[in-house]
Design a protein around this motif. Structure first.
Motif, PDB file in Angstrom:
ATOM      1  N   ALA A 129      12.019   0.978  26.110  1.00 50.57           N
ATOM      2  CA  ALA A 129      10.781   1.565  25.612  1.00 50.57           C
ATOM      3  C   ALA A 129      11.076   2.632  24.557  1.00 50.57           C
ATOM      4  O   ALA A 129      10.371   2.731  23.540  1.00 50.57           O
ATOM      5  CB  ALA A 129       9.966   2.159  26.759  1.00 50.57           C
ATOM      6  N   ILE A 130      12.121   3.411  24.751  1.00 51.76           N
ATOM      7  CA  ILE A 130      12.488   4.429  23.770  1.00 51.76           C
ATOM      8  C   ILE A 130      12.952   3.774  22.478  1.00 51.76           C
ATOM      9  O   ILE A 130      12.599   4.212  21.382  1.00 51.76           O
ATOM     10  CB  ILE A 130      13.563   5.372  24.351  1.00 51.76           C
ATOM     11  N   ARG A 131      13.706   2.689  22.584  1.00 49.77           N
ATOM     12  CA  ARG A 131      14.137   1.976  21.375  1.00 49.77           C
ATOM     13  C   ARG A 131      12.934   1.407  20.618  1.00 49.77           C
ATOM     14  O   ARG A 131      12.884   1.432  19.393  1.00 49.77           O
ATOM     15  CB  ARG A 131      15.115   0.872  21.740  1.00 49.77           C
ATOM     16  N   VAL A 132      11.949   0.897  21.348  1.00 52.68           N
ATOM     17  CA  VAL A 132      10.746   0.354  20.710  1.00 52.68           C
ATOM     18  C   VAL A 132       9.963   1.462  20.018  1.00 52.68           C
ATOM     19  O   VAL A 132       9.516   1.305  18.872  1.00 52.68           O
ATOM     20  CB  VAL A 132       9.868  -0.384  21.750  1.00 52.68           C
ATOM     21  N   VAL A 133       9.801   2.601  20.683  1.00 49.91           N
ATOM     22  CA  VAL A 133       9.069   3.723  20.088  1.00 49.91           C
ATOM     23  C   VAL A 133       9.771   4.196  18.821  1.00 49.91           C
ATOM     24  O   VAL A 133       9.129   4.450  17.792  1.00 49.91           O
ATOM     25  CB  VAL A 133       8.921   4.873  21.113  1.00 49.91           C
ATOM     26  N   ARG A 134      11.090   4.291  18.873  1.00 52.34           N
ATOM     27  CA  ARG A 134      11.837   4.723  17.686  1.00 52.34           C
ATOM     28  C   ARG A 134      11.732   3.694  16.563  1.00 52.34           C
ATOM     29  O   ARG A 134      11.631   4.061  15.391  1.00 52.34           O
ATOM     30  CB  ARG A 134      13.296   4.957  18.044  1.00 52.34           C
ATOM     31  N   ALA A 135      11.759   2.412  16.887  1.00 50.27           N
ATOM     32  CA  ALA A 135      11.640   1.370  15.863  1.00 50.27           C
ATOM     33  C   ALA A 135      10.262   1.404  15.217  1.00 50.27           C
ATOM     34  O   ALA A 135      10.141   1.251  13.990  1.00 50.27           O
ATOM     35  CB  ALA A 135      11.905  -0.005  16.476  1.00 50.27           C
ATOM     36  N   ILE A 136       9.231   1.613  16.003  1.00 47.83           N
ATOM     37  CA  ILE A 136       7.875   1.709  15.454  1.00 47.83           C
ATOM     38  C   ILE A 136       7.763   2.920  14.540  1.00 47.83           C
ATOM     39  O   ILE A 136       7.184   2.837  13.443  1.00 47.83           O
ATOM     40  CB  ILE A 136       6.831   1.754  16.591  1.00 47.83           C
ATOM     41  N   ALA A 137       8.314   4.043  14.955  1.00 43.46           N
ATOM     42  CA  ALA A 137       8.272   5.245  14.115  1.00 43.46           C
ATOM     43  C   ALA A 137       9.047   5.029  12.819  1.00 43.46           C
ATOM     44  O   ALA A 137       8.604   5.451  11.739  1.00 43.46           O
ATOM     45  CB  ALA A 137       8.839   6.435  14.872  1.00 43.46           C
ATOM     46  N   ARG A 138      10.191   4.356  12.899  1.00 47.47           N
ATOM     47  CA  ARG A 138      10.981   4.067  11.692  1.00 47.47           C
ATOM     48  C   ARG A 138      10.225   3.130  10.752  1.00 47.47           C
ATOM     49  O   ARG A 138      10.197   3.334   9.538  1.00 47.47           O
ATOM     50  CB  ARG A 138      12.330   3.469  12.104  1.00 47.47           C
ATOM     51  N   ASP A 139       9.573   2.110  11.308  1.00 51.31           N
ATOM     52  CA  ASP A 139       8.776   1.195  10.488  1.00 51.31           C
ATOM     53  C   ASP A 139       7.595   1.909   9.832  1.00 51.31           C
ATOM     54  O   ASP A 139       7.294   1.673   8.660  1.00 51.31           O
ATOM     55  CB  ASP A 139       8.268   0.023  11.324  1.00 51.31           C
ATOM     56  N   ASP A 140       6.933   2.777  10.588  1.00 46.78           N
ATOM     57  CA  ASP A 140       5.817   3.534  10.023  1.00 46.78           C
ATOM     58  C   ASP A 140       6.288   4.445   8.887  1.00 46.78           C
ATOM     59  O   ASP A 140       5.604   4.583   7.870  1.00 46.78           O
ATOM     60  CB  ASP A 140       5.129   4.374  11.102  1.00 46.78           C
ATOM     61  N   GLN A 141       7.456   5.033   9.055  1.00 46.53           N
ATOM     62  CA  GLN A 141       7.995   5.909   8.020  1.00 46.53           C
ATOM     63  C   GLN A 141       8.345   5.105   6.765  1.00 46.53           C
ATOM     64  O   GLN A 141       8.082   5.551   5.648  1.00 46.53           O
ATOM     65  CB  GLN A 141       9.223   6.632   8.548  1.00 46.53           C
ATOM     66  N   GLN A 142       8.893   3.913   6.946  1.00 44.34           N
ATOM     67  CA  GLN A 142       9.210   3.076   5.799  1.00 44.34           C
ATOM     68  C   GLN A 142       7.945   2.594   5.100  1.00 44.34           C
ATOM     69  O   GLN A 142       7.891   2.519   3.884  1.00 44.34           O
ATOM     70  CB  GLN A 142      10.068   1.884   6.233  1.00 44.34           C
ATOM     71  N   ARG A 143       6.925   2.259   5.872  1.00 50.59           N
ATOM     72  CA  ARG A 143       5.654   1.823   5.271  1.00 50.59           C
ATOM     73  C   ARG A 143       5.001   2.950   4.488  1.00 50.59           C
ATOM     74  O   ARG A 143       4.390   2.722   3.455  1.00 50.59           O
ATOM     75  CB  ARG A 143       4.698   1.337   6.363  1.00 50.59           C
ATOM     76  N   ALA A 144       5.118   4.175   5.006  1.00 49.91           N
ATOM     77  CA  ALA A 144       4.510   5.314   4.320  1.00 49.91           C
ATOM     78  C   ALA A 144       5.176   5.575   2.981  1.00 49.91           C
ATOM     79  O   ALA A 144       4.540   6.044   2.053  1.00 49.91           O
ATOM     80  CB  ALA A 144       4.605   6.558   5.200  1.00 49.91           C
ATOM     81  N   GLY A 145       6.456   5.238   2.873  1.00 52.26           N
ATOM     82  CA  GLY A 145       7.158   5.452   1.618  1.00 52.26           C
ATOM     83  C   GLY A 145       7.051   4.285   0.647  1.00 52.26           C
ATOM     84  O   GLY A 145       7.452   4.400  -0.506  1.00 52.26           O
ATOM     85  N   GLY A 146       6.505   3.175   1.097  1.00 50.38           N
ATOM     86  CA  GLY A 146       6.415   1.990   0.242  1.00 50.38           C
ATOM     87  C   GLY A 146       5.162   1.982  -0.608  1.00 50.38           C
ATOM     88  O   GLY A 146       4.326   2.889  -0.571  1.00 50.38           O
ATOM     89  N   ILE A 147       5.017   0.934  -1.386  1.00 45.54           N
ATOM     90  CA  ILE A 147       3.859   0.758  -2.272  1.00 45.54           C
ATOM     91  C   ILE A 147       2.849  -0.124  -1.560  1.00 45.54           C
ATOM     92  O   ILE A 147       3.171  -1.210  -1.089  1.00 45.54           O
ATOM     93  CB  ILE A 147       4.296   0.120  -3.609  1.00 45.54           C
ATOM     94  N   SER A 148       1.631   0.310  -1.506  1.00 44.63           N
ATOM     95  CA  SER A 148       0.570  -0.413  -0.831  1.00 44.63           C
ATOM     96  C   SER A 148      -0.011  -1.492  -1.734  1.00 44.63           C
ATOM     97  O   SER A 148      -0.121  -1.300  -2.951  1.00 44.63           O
ATOM     98  CB  SER A 148      -0.525   0.556  -0.397  1.00 44.63           C
ATOM     99  N   LEU A 149      -0.429  -2.592  -1.182  1.00 48.91           N
ATOM    100  CA  LEU A 149      -1.079  -3.651  -1.953  1.00 48.91           C
ATOM    101  C   LEU A 149      -2.514  -3.301  -2.319  1.00 48.91           C
ATOM    102  O   LEU A 149      -3.076  -3.865  -3.245  1.00 48.91           O
ATOM    103  CB  LEU A 149      -1.072  -4.964  -1.148  1.00 48.91           C
TER     104      LEU A 149
END
Length: 151
Positions: A129-149
């Motif tokens: 569960a901790i690995r999943v929470v960290r992966a979701i947070a990492r994905d959210d951080q990467q999405r926030a830095g990306g370019i939106s469609l």
């Protein structure tokens, strides 16, 4: 609710719990056999063909590496025999990963297992569960830095 017991959490508890739920928790078990074999062959080769001081240095390094591998294996076996999380371990995990990640992981476990009345928190379940929470947070951080469609 999981109570917070920070007064009884030692640095060793926090370190061991953090290692167990960390991203490299199984790495030593995967790596120790090949590295041990290479170190042993290297030290034997140096013993027969080279300097005795270098051979002793390699043998001492091999012994230390082997001691770490045996300690990790012993801990893994102990964890397999005691899969349920203790209050002390949970407190160590909370201190190691932080309140936000710990709370999110516990909420994920409640979502997954909340309807089972006999469910007790297992170490492996919380680590996942901790690995999943960290992966979701990492994905959210990467999405926030990306370019939106939509822009």
């Amino acid at each position: 609710m999981i109570a917070r017991q920070t007064d009884h959490v030692t640095a060793v508890d926090r370190t061991l719990a953090g290692w167990e739920v960390g991203p490299l928790s199984g790495m030593l078990g995967i790596v120790h056999l090949p590295v041990s074999a290479i170190m042993l062959m290297g030290s034997l080769a140096v013993t027969f063909f080279g300097d005795k001081t270098a051979a002793m240095t390699l043998l001492v390094g091999f012994a230390l590496w082997l001691a770490i591998a045996v300690a990790n294996f012993s801990r893994s076996m102990w964890i397999r025999m005691h899969p349920l999380a203790s209050q002390r371990w949970l407190s160590g995990v909370r201190e190691a990963v932080g309140d936000e990640v710990f709370s999110d992981a516990i909420n994920r476990l409640r979502t997954c297992f909340g309807r089972e009345p006999a469910y007790a928190i297992r170490r492996a379940d919380l680590a996942l569960a901790i690995r999943v929470v960290r992966a979701i947070a990492r994905d959210d951080q990467q999405r926030a830095g990306g370019i939106s469609l939509t822009a």
